[in-house]
Structures are given as structure tokens and as C-alpha cells.
Motif scaffolding. Structure first.
Motif, PDB file in Angstrom:
ATOM      1  N   ASN A  86       0.900  -0.464   0.291  1.00 24.18           N
ATOM      2  CA  ASN A  86       0.130  -0.060   0.139  1.00 24.18           C
ATOM      3  C   ASN A  86       0.804   1.158   0.081  1.00 24.18           C
ATOM      4  O   ASN A  86       1.717   1.351   0.879  1.00 24.18           O
ATOM      5  CB  ASN A  86      -0.766   0.073   1.095  1.00 24.18           C
ATOM      6  N   LYS A  87       1.178   1.853  -0.960  1.00 23.88           N
ATOM      7  CA  LYS A  87       1.801   3.204  -0.888  1.00 23.88           C
ATOM      8  C   LYS A  87       1.137   3.696  -1.648  1.00 23.88           C
ATOM      9  O   LYS A  87       0.041   4.216  -2.005  1.00 23.88           O
ATOM     10  CB  LYS A  87       2.487   2.783  -2.143  1.00 23.88           C
ATOM     11  N   GLU A  88       1.630   5.685  -1.078  1.00 19.57           N
ATOM     12  CA  GLU A  88       1.459   6.267  -1.947  1.00 19.57           C
ATOM     13  C   GLU A  88       2.705   7.920  -1.857  1.00 19.57           C
ATOM     14  O   GLU A  88       3.944   7.875  -1.459  1.00 19.57           O
ATOM     15  CB  GLU A  88       0.838   7.723  -0.259  1.00 19.57           C
ATOM     16  N   ASN A  89       1.751   8.124  -3.873  1.00 18.36           N
ATOM     17  CA  ASN A  89       3.248   8.593  -4.323  1.00 18.36           C
ATOM     18  C   ASN A  89       3.295  10.119  -4.399  1.00 18.36           C
ATOM     19  O   ASN A  89       2.444  11.179  -3.649  1.00 18.36           O
ATOM     20  CB  ASN A  89       2.577   8.299  -5.631  1.00 18.36           C
ATOM     21  N   THR A  90       3.898  10.709  -3.964  1.00 15.21           N
ATOM     22  CA  THR A  90       4.450  12.294  -3.871  1.00 15.21           C
ATOM     23  C   THR A  90       6.046  12.287  -4.326  1.00 15.21           C
ATOM     24  O   THR A  90       6.778  11.472  -4.337  1.00 15.21           O
ATOM     25  CB  THR A  90       4.359  12.099  -2.167  1.00 15.21           C
ATOM     26  N   LEU A  91       5.776  13.958  -3.581  1.00 16.67           N
ATOM     27  CA  LEU A  91       7.583  14.746  -4.693  1.00 16.67           C
ATOM     28  C   LEU A  91       7.851  15.052  -3.185  1.00 16.67           C
ATOM     29  O   LEU A  91       6.921  15.965  -2.818  1.00 16.67           O
ATOM     30  CB  LEU A  91       7.007  15.211  -5.519  1.00 16.67           C
ATOM     31  N   LYS A  92       9.120  14.954  -2.872  1.00 15.41           N
ATOM     32  CA  LYS A  92       9.576  15.833  -2.024  1.00 15.41           C
ATOM     33  C   LYS A  92      11.012  16.314  -2.680  1.00 15.41           C
ATOM     34  O   LYS A  92      10.934  16.468  -3.729  1.00 15.41           O
ATOM     35  CB  LYS A  92      10.211  14.735  -0.598  1.00 15.41           C
ATOM     36  N   ILE A  93      10.847  17.974  -1.688  1.00 14.24           N
ATOM     37  CA  ILE A  93      11.444  18.691  -1.851  1.00 14.24           C
ATOM     38  C   ILE A  93      13.101  19.162  -1.353  1.00 14.24           C
ATOM     39  O   ILE A  93      13.126  19.109  -0.694  1.00 14.24           O
ATOM     40  CB  ILE A  93      11.473  20.017  -2.093  1.00 14.24           C
ATOM     41  N   PHE A  94      14.584  19.237  -2.172  1.00 11.45           N
ATOM     42  CA  PHE A  94      15.372  18.996  -1.592  1.00 11.45           C
ATOM     43  C   PHE A  94      16.053  20.371  -2.608  1.00 11.45           C
ATOM     44  O   PHE A  94      16.362  19.643  -3.607  1.00 11.45           O
ATOM     45  CB  PHE A  94      16.309  17.897  -1.416  1.00 11.45           C
ATOM     46  N   GLU A  95      16.173  21.758  -1.741  1.00 11.18           N
ATOM     47  CA  GLU A  95      17.155  22.361  -2.288  1.00 11.18           C
ATOM     48  C   GLU A  95      16.326  22.436  -3.927  1.00 11.18           C
ATOM     49  O   GLU A  95      16.977  22.662  -5.162  1.00 11.18           O
ATOM     50  CB  GLU A  95      18.283  22.311  -2.405  1.00 11.18           C
ATOM     51  N   GLN A  96      14.899  22.682  -3.696  1.00 11.17           N
ATOM     52  CA  GLN A  96      14.475  23.175  -5.052  1.00 11.17           C
ATOM     53  C   GLN A  96      14.314  22.118  -5.894  1.00 11.17           C
ATOM     54  O   GLN A  96      14.163  21.528  -7.629  1.00 11.17           O
ATOM     55  CB  GLN A  96      15.038  23.777  -5.925  1.00 11.17           C
ATOM     56  N   LYS A  97      15.203  20.732  -6.100  1.00  9.63           N
ATOM     57  CA  LYS A  97      15.237  19.434  -6.410  1.00  9.63           C
ATOM     58  C   LYS A  97      13.834  18.941  -6.201  1.00  9.63           C
ATOM     59  O   LYS A  97      13.502  18.540  -4.718  1.00  9.63           O
ATOM     60  CB  LYS A  97      16.590  18.655  -6.525  1.00  9.63           C
ATOM     61  N   GLN A  98      13.387  17.763  -6.986  1.00  8.59           N
ATOM     62  CA  GLN A  98      12.082  16.834  -6.864  1.00  8.59           C
ATOM     63  C   GLN A  98      12.978  15.643  -6.969  1.00  8.59           C
ATOM     64  O   GLN A  98      13.360  15.228  -7.255  1.00  8.59           O
ATOM     65  CB  GLN A  98      10.895  17.561  -7.359  1.00  8.59           C
ATOM     66  N   VAL A  99      12.252  15.438  -5.329  1.00 10.26           N
ATOM     67  CA  VAL A  99      12.730  13.524  -5.536  1.00 10.26           C
ATOM     68  C   VAL A  99      11.484  12.760  -5.745  1.00 10.26           C
ATOM     69  O   VAL A  99      10.473  12.544  -4.395  1.00 10.26           O
ATOM     70  CB  VAL A  99      13.516  13.419  -4.094  1.00 10.26           C
ATOM     71  N   ARG A 100      11.686  11.333  -5.874  1.00  9.86           N
ATOM     72  CA  ARG A 100      10.272  11.263  -6.298  1.00  9.86           C
ATOM     73  C   ARG A 100      10.406  10.129  -4.927  1.00  9.86           C
ATOM     74  O   ARG A 100      11.409   8.981  -5.092  1.00  9.86           O
ATOM     75  CB  ARG A 100      10.006  10.256  -7.771  1.00  9.86           C
ATOM     76  N   THR A 101       9.106   9.493  -4.772  1.00 10.68           N
ATOM     77  CA  THR A 101       9.052   9.069  -3.526  1.00 10.68           C
ATOM     78  C   THR A 101       7.738   7.760  -3.148  1.00 10.68           C
ATOM     79  O   THR A 101       6.856   8.700  -3.803  1.00 10.68           O
ATOM     80  CB  THR A 101       9.154   9.813  -1.975  1.00 10.68           C
ATOM     81  N   PHE A 102       7.491   7.203  -2.360  1.00 13.81           N
ATOM     82  CA  PHE A 102       6.580   6.382  -1.845  1.00 13.81           C
ATOM     83  C   PHE A 102       6.734   6.276  -0.717  1.00 13.81           C
ATOM     84  O   PHE A 102       7.720   6.246   0.428  1.00 13.81           O
ATOM     85  CB  PHE A 102       6.953   4.613  -2.678  1.00 13.81           C
ATOM     86  N   TRP A 103       5.388   6.385  -0.047  1.00  9.37           N
ATOM     87  CA  TRP A 103       5.372   6.131   1.309  1.00  9.37           C
ATOM     88  C   TRP A 103       4.004   4.613   1.656  1.00  9.37           C
ATOM     89  O   TRP A 103       3.900   4.419   0.846  1.00  9.37           O
ATOM     90  CB  TRP A 103       4.288   7.112   2.080  1.00  9.37           C
ATOM     91  N   ASP A 104       5.379   3.749   2.840  1.00  6.88           N
ATOM     92  CA  ASP A 104       4.799   1.976   2.060  1.00  6.88           C
ATOM     93  C   ASP A 104       3.985   2.701   3.855  1.00  6.88           C
ATOM     94  O   ASP A 104       4.658   2.086   4.286  1.00  6.88           O
ATOM     95  CB  ASP A 104       5.471   1.365   1.940  1.00  6.88           C
ATOM     96  N   GLU A 105       2.521   2.282   3.394  1.00  4.77           N
ATOM     97  CA  GLU A 105       1.770   2.483   5.048  1.00  4.77           C
ATOM     98  C   GLU A 105       1.962   0.838   5.526  1.00  4.77           C
ATOM     99  O   GLU A 105       2.069   0.687   7.204  1.00  4.77           O
ATOM    100  CB  GLU A 105       0.310   2.254   4.525  1.00  4.77           C
ATOM    101  N   GLU A 106       2.098   0.080   4.622  1.00  5.64           N
ATOM    102  CA  GLU A 106       2.170  -1.558   6.057  1.00  5.64           C
ATOM    103  C   GLU A 106       3.476  -1.750   6.661  1.00  5.64           C
ATOM    104  O   GLU A 106       3.550  -1.826   7.579  1.00  5.64           O
ATOM    105  CB  GLU A 106       2.168  -2.487   4.615  1.00  5.64           C
ATOM    106  N   GLN A 107       4.483  -0.710   5.819  1.00  8.31           N
ATOM    107  CA  GLN A 107       5.493  -0.915   6.514  1.00  8.31           C
ATOM    108  C   GLN A 107       6.779  -0.142   7.077  1.00  8.31           C
ATOM    109  O   GLN A 107       7.276   0.111   8.035  1.00  8.31           O
ATOM    110  CB  GLN A 107       7.018  -2.057   5.495  1.00  8.31           C
ATOM    111  N   GLU A 108       5.815   1.097   6.770  1.00  5.73           N
ATOM    112  CA  GLU A 108       5.509   2.646   7.499  1.00  5.73           C
ATOM    113  C   GLU A 108       6.714   3.004   7.201  1.00  5.73           C
ATOM    114  O   GLU A 108       8.000   4.045   7.776  1.00  5.73           O
ATOM    115  CB  GLU A 108       5.682   2.645   9.074  1.00  5.73           C
ATOM    116  N   LYS A 109       7.717   3.158   5.435  1.00  4.98           N
ATOM    117  CA  LYS A 109       8.928   3.282   5.359  1.00  4.98           C
ATOM    118  C   LYS A 109       8.869   4.357   3.705  1.00  4.98           C
ATOM    119  O   LYS A 109       8.003   4.206   3.041  1.00  4.98           O
ATOM    120  CB  LYS A 109       9.781   2.134   5.208  1.00  4.98           C
ATOM    121  N   TRP A 110       9.499   5.143   4.024  1.00  4.23           N
ATOM    122  CA  TRP A 110      10.361   5.062   2.643  1.00  4.23           C
ATOM    123  C   TRP A 110      10.779   4.952   1.774  1.00  4.23           C
ATOM    124  O   TRP A 110      11.613   4.273   2.317  1.00  4.23           O
ATOM    125  CB  TRP A 110       9.884   7.252   3.180  1.00  4.23           C
TER     126      TRP A 110
END
Length: 280
Positions: A2-26
Motif C-alpha cells: 500500500n503506497k502513497e506516491n508523492t514528491l519531496k523537495i530538496f534544495e528546489q530539486k524534486q525527489v520521487r518517493t513512495f510511502w509504504d503504509e504497511e511497513q511504515e517506510k519511505w
């Protein structure tokens, strides 16, 4: 997973990420992280060479890689190498970069913020507002974007309750509504704005956000009134809801002489020029 797709920003650069709800991990896109740390114009080749080097050294990091699908610059989804926070930190140790320490601190901050959001979901909204502010969005735009997201969530909740389950079904219904009120598919609208892997709604004008919300609000209310079930019945309701917004859009355009659908976006100038060159 079970994942949540999102973008995080580091110094104006985008990092594609998933949040896994079952494992509670990025899980983070390795390619995006390598591009940030190395500044390489060909991060895929850098990662390929690094994987070979780590394997020769006996590193078990390769076994920890998880492949998740992300949207690429051509608008299509591809399997991408990802690592969770713990293993990404191990990878960073293998990459000489002056940005390594700031990036580690950023990773810790991302993890801490997620724990806060789980305990208090309202903080995720505050975080989104903060990110949009950093990207230069006005308060008026941010309020409209958040209001539109609430409308969207209510519609998708209705779809789930009425038997719509698969992600491609959600995309299909969304496209019907969008094409009906704009005259463009979601992809054509993104092409007009010079977008690739970016979220279309994050690059809409205030008027586009308002009419999108009207179309989705109308769709949900029509679907509820007609007790729409399944994909086909909700598709019919979606076309009707989109028509409501299209009629309103045509009326506004006739009275103002200005088009609601626009090529304007919030891309940094350099990226916008690059995307337009690719399209042309």
C-alpha cells in the motif's frame, strides 16, 4: 504494498518517493538522489557503474533495491530502483559529495515529519502549504488548490464506495470529466503546459482549479443522485458533471474574452525552455 506516491523537495530539486503504509517506510528514487548528490547529467549511468562497483566489493545493498513505478519525463510510468531510508543512507556513504551531510539531515527531517503527520494528519496539509509557498505560489492559489483537493477526495471516496477499485479505472473516469469540461485529455492539457512528470493540478491557474473542482463536485452530486455504480455508470455521471463545468467555462469566456485553459505553468524558466524544446 500500500503506497502513497508523492514528491519531496530538496534544495528546489524534486525527489520521487513512495510511502509504504504497511511497513511504515519511505522509499526514494535512487536516480533522483544520485542526480542531486553528483550533479551528473546522466545519473542512470552513474548508478549502473556504482552498482557494479558495490557488487564487486561484496556489498549486499543491491539485494535491498525495490522497483516501483514512477512517471518519467515522457509521461509514462517505468520501474525505478528505490531504497528505503536506512539503505539509502548506506548508499550515500559510497558517493563523494559535499551535499551528502545536508541530504542526510533532509532525510531525517522527512522521516520525522511523516511520523508527525501520522499522529496529526492536519500537519500534512500544513506541510503541503509550506512546500507550495517555497515554490512561489500565492496564498490565494494555495487555498484554491487545497479546496480543490478536498473536492477531489470526496469524489474518489464516492467512486470507491460504488465499486470503482483499480487505479486505471480512476484515471479513466478522471480523464472523461477533464476532457468534457476542457476539450482536452489530461495528457494534452499537460502537453499544452509543457509538463512531463509533474502533477497537472500543481500547474493549473486559479480559474483552471476552480472549474476542475466544479466538474468534480457536479460529477459526485450527479452520481449520488443517480446512484451510479461501477465504472460505466460513473463514466456517464462524469460526462454530465464535466458538461456542467464546460457550459460555465464557455459562459465566462464569452463574457470576458479570455480563455480559461492556458499554457501557463509554474515551471522554473530553465526547465520550461527544456520541455518546450523536447515538445517541438
Amino acid at each position: 504494498m500500500n503506497k502513497e506516491n508523492t514528491l519531496k523537495i530538496f534544495e528546489q530539486k524534486q525527489v520521487r518517493t513512495f510511502w509504504d503504509e504497511e511497513q511504515e517506510k519511505w522509499f526514494f528514487s535512487v536516480i533522483d538522489v544520485i542526480e542531486i548528490l553528483t550533479g551528473s547529467s546522466i545519473p542512470k549511468r552513474y548508478w549502473s557503474d556504482l552498482k557494479k562497483k558495490l557488487t564487486k566489493e561484496g556489498s549486499q545493498l543491491y539485494e535491498k533495491i525495490v522497483q516501483l513505478k514512477f512517471v518519467a519525463t515522457d509521461g509514462k510510468k517505468y520501474a525505478t530502483d528505490c531504497l528505503d531510508t536506512q539503505n539509502l543512507l548506506r548508499l550515500i556513504q559510497s558517493i563523494p559529495s559535499p551535499k551528502a551531510e545536508p541530504f542526510k539531515q533532509w532525510l531525517a527531517k522527512v522521516g520525522y515529519e511523516r511520523m508527525q503527520e501520522i499522529a496529526d494528519p492536519e500537519q500534512s496539509l500544513d506541510r503541503a502549504r509550506e512546500n507550495w509557498q517555497k515554490l512561489g505560489r500565492s496564498e490565494k492559489w494555495i487555498q484554491q488548490r487545497m479546496s480543490g483537493q478536498e473536492t477531489r477526495n470526496k469524489l474518489t471516496d464516492y467512486w470507491k464506495e460504488s465499486g470503482v477499485e483499480k487505479s486505471d479505472e480512476f484515471a479513466f473516469l478522471t480523464n472523461i470529466i477533464h476532457q468534457e469540461w476542457t476539450g482536452l485529455t489530461v495528457k494534452k492539457h499537460k502537453d499544452l503546459k509543457g509538463l512531463k512528470n509533474q502533477n497537472l493540478r500543481d500547474h493549473m491557474s486559479e480559474a483552471e482549479l476552480i472549474f476542475t473542482a466544479l466538474a468534480e463536485l457536479s460529477t459526485r452530486q450527479i452520481a449520488a443522485a443517480e446512484q451510479a455504480k461501477g465504472v460505466q455508470q460513473n463514466a456517464i455521471a462524469g460526462k454530465k458533471g464535466g458538461t456542467v463545468a464546460r457550459i460555465a467555462r464557455n459562459e465566462l469566456e464569452s463574457r470576458t474574452g479570455q480563455k480559461v485553459i492556458t499554457s501557463d505553468n509554474f515551471l522554473p524558466p530553465a526547465i520550461e525552455r527544456q520541455n518546450k524544446q523536447l515538445i517541438n
